[in-house]
Enzyme design. Sequence first.
Site, PDB file in Angstrom:
ATOM      1  CE  LYS A 178     -37.602  57.236  17.380  1.00  0.00           C
ATOM      2  NZ  LYS A 178     -38.647  57.577  16.360  1.00  0.00           N
TER       3      LYS A 178
ATOM      4  CD  GLU B  80     -36.666  42.164   8.084  1.00  0.00           C
ATOM      5  OE1 GLU B  80     -37.484  41.604   8.831  1.00  0.00           O
ATOM      6  OE2 GLU B  80     -35.879  43.052   8.489  1.00  0.00           O
TER       7      GLU B  80
ATOM      8  CB  CYS C 269     -39.457  41.486  12.381  1.00  0.00           C
ATOM      9  SG  CYS C 269     -40.490  41.468  13.868  1.00  0.00           S
TER      10      CYS C 269
ATOM     11  CD  GLU D 265     -38.414  42.172  17.123  1.00  0.00           C
ATOM     12  OE1 GLU D 265     -37.926  41.831  16.015  1.00  0.00           O
ATOM     13  OE2 GLU D 265     -39.479  42.784  17.237  1.00  0.00           O
TER      14      GLU D 265
END
Length: 471
Positions: A169, A378, A278, A244
Amino acid sequence: MNTITKHYIDGAFFESHGREVMDITNPTNGRVIAKVTLADEEDARRAIAAAKRGFAAFGRTTKEERAKILRQLREVVSARIGDLTAAMVEEYGGVVRFAAPIVEAGANAFLAAEKALQELPLTRSWGKTTVTLEPVGVAGLITPWNANALFLCAKLASAVAAGCTVVMKPSELSSLQTQVWLECVDAANLPKGVCNVVIGRGDVVGAELVRNPDVAKISFTGSVGVGKSIMRDGAATMKRVTLELGGKSPNILLEDADLKKAIPNALVIGFLNSGQACAAGTRLLVPKSRLGEVKRAVVDAMAEFPVGHPADPKTAVGPMVNEKQYERVQSYIRKGIEEGADLLVGGEGRPTGLETGYFVKPTVFVNVKNDMTIAREEIFGPVLCVITYENEEDAIRIANDTSFGLHAFVSGTDVQRARRVASQILAGRVAINGMLDDQQAPFGGFKHSGVGREFGTYGIEAFLEPRAILE
């Protein structure tokens, strides 16, 4: 105008059962460039059933058979690197100087997985005991929008090497890139059911993958919040998970760092993929005694990081993926100012001459405290926080004072000292003097940055279960 209405199931393209249509927008100018029909639960269940049927035979294949498939995949993806790069630039706004190497790394992930597979012993014996590593079954692979080709290739490579069939996906925001990639997969002529791809929303297709009992494993790259929900909801069917997730990576400049090299490197690392990465080193830790030098070096180096059209090879920072992400980054810049950090460069609003599209001014804050919001959360945009430290022990403390632990960086001329510092940082990867990569090295995070590892033998093992036979 591109129109995408099909998913890839059981070795063929199928019209979507789902009827929701979503616009794909070019982030450079805000114009709609494609319409994609999104999958629903029925499309996901059809793909899962195909993968389950395919696993009956594929799960028994040999290393050599899987290695041949990995080589086929590398060949077809390598032949379309230019097309995949162009799609990433147009749909996502990835700057070409980043997009091309990322797509190439995706193609090479198949070669790296083949090498790792050959090095990984799938059988061990002692006395009258034999242990075999068995493919876990059907794997659901959920990928984000910020480096589409790399994530698709890397996850598929590890799963195929392990003998798993997959339902993928990809992010619906990457539909044009996925379409080109699917043409590659179709050209590889894989056994039916090995690779199935449905484009849909996470709360529809992703949720079906997580709750469906015929899916044994989920490998997800994305946000911490979604990762937590996958871990929680997948427990109902005892899903194996690899997650992750996010990062707030520190980059420690040691006292002996050569700023002529270290600062440009720090900006490359901090503004990686226009900040939408990331692994980006968004906390720059510098000795308090050298802050003045660092500030001057940053201002001088910014000329090498122009914002502009992502197709221009000179452009270092492109647009944010969409308006939502643009507004998110703007809100963090405002928050940094409100909390008392000082703007060195950048700030709110769009750069001059780029009033259309979702462009952000590359921003560097100084006098940032590690407890400020911009240092804790973040941002996923080109925003760098400069934080000062007193000594080496203080630098390590600040680096580890975060809920994340995905990546870290250390810069210094004394390599032995840099290694000593690197060994004390709680992160899945620590790079010394630059943005480095090794596709045989594990990738994943400590703490809220995730669970499990990808790449190399570590990534393949994540799709395997040991079985012991005792006589």
